[in-house]
Design a protein around this motif. Structure first.
Motif, short mmCIF file in Angstrom:
data_model
loop_
_atom_site.label_atom_id
_atom_site.label_comp_id
_atom_site.label_asym_id
_atom_site.label_seq_id
_atom_site.Cartn_x
_atom_site.Cartn_y
_atom_site.Cartn_z
N GLN A 22 0.93 -1.23 0.12
CA GLN A 22 -0.15 -0.19 -0.04
C GLN A 22 0.77 1.10 -0.14
O GLN A 22 0.03 2.42 -0.92
N ASP A 23 1.88 1.73 0.40
CA ASP A 23 3.21 2.93 0.94
C ASP A 23 3.69 2.85 -0.66
O ASP A 23 3.63 3.98 -0.74
N VAL A 24 4.09 1.63 -1.33
CA VAL A 24 4.65 1.64 -3.03
C VAL A 24 3.72 2.26 -3.58
O VAL A 24 4.07 2.88 -4.15
N LEU A 25 2.39 2.02 -3.69
CA LEU A 25 1.68 2.48 -4.19
C LEU A 25 0.72 3.31 -3.86
O LEU A 25 -0.58 4.50 -4.56
N ARG A 46 -7.97 -0.64 -8.67
CA ARG A 46 -8.25 -1.69 -7.96
C ARG A 46 -7.13 -2.52 -7.62
O ARG A 46 -7.47 -3.51 -6.40
N ALA A 47 -5.92 -2.10 -7.36
CA ALA A 47 -4.91 -2.47 -6.66
C ALA A 47 -4.81 -2.34 -5.35
O ALA A 47 -5.07 -2.91 -4.58
N ARG A 48 -5.58 -1.03 -4.99
CA ARG A 48 -5.08 -0.68 -3.96
C ARG A 48 -6.77 -1.13 -3.05
O ARG A 48 -6.89 -1.34 -2.02
N GLN A 49 -7.34 -1.24 -4.07
CA GLN A 49 -9.09 -2.29 -3.42
C GLN A 49 -8.87 -3.50 -3.17
O GLN A 49 -8.82 -3.96 -1.52
N HIS A 50 -7.55 -4.38 -4.36
CA HIS A 50 -7.66 -6.03 -3.29
C HIS A 50 -6.61 -5.72 -2.27
O HIS A 50 -6.81 -6.83 -1.14
N ILE A 51 -5.77 -4.98 -1.90
CA ILE A 51 -5.25 -5.07 -1.01
C ILE A 51 -5.66 -4.56 0.72
O ILE A 51 -5.95 -4.97 1.78
N ALA A 52 -6.13 -3.52 0.09
CA ALA A 52 -7.82 -3.30 1.51
C ALA A 52 -8.32 -4.29 1.68
O ALA A 52 -8.24 -4.62 3.16
N ALA A 53 -9.08 -5.28 0.77
CA ALA A 53 -9.52 -6.06 0.79
C ALA A 53 -9.31 -7.65 1.49
O ALA A 53 -9.57 -7.99 2.40
N ALA A 54 -7.67 -7.87 1.10
CA ALA A 54 -6.99 -8.87 1.43
C ALA A 54 -6.43 -8.28 2.89
O ALA A 54 -6.69 -9.36 4.30
N LYS A 55 -6.02 -7.07 3.76
CA LYS A 55 -6.43 -6.74 4.60
C LYS A 55 -6.98 -7.42 5.56
O LYS A 55 -6.84 -7.61 6.56
#
Length: 66
Positions: A22-25, A46-55
């Motif tokens: 998340q920090d990198v993106l 979408r990548a940011r959303q997927h990372i948030a969903a994974a967390k």
């Protein structure tokens, strides 16, 4: 006894790595030379959303863990 790490150790490390991603993106238009637009910007969102969903899923897993 197994040499495998406990679930919480694995979950915690995965959560940290997702935070690193998340920090990198997390950058603004002035932070990179070729700020993404159009399809690239959509893919980044979408990548940011997927990372948030994974967390969130990792947090949910803790709630259900005995």
């Amino acid at each position: 006894m197994s040499d495998l790490p406990p679930f919480e150790t694995v979950r915690s490390e995965a959560y940290k790595l997702l935070g690193d991603a998340q920090d990198v993106l997390r950058f603004g238009a002035g932070d990179v030379r070729d700020h993404p637009t159009g399809h690239r910007a959509e893919a980044l969102a979408r990548a940011r959303q997927h990372i948030a969903a994974a967390k969130e899923a990792l947090n949910d897993a803790v709630a259900w863990w005995p």
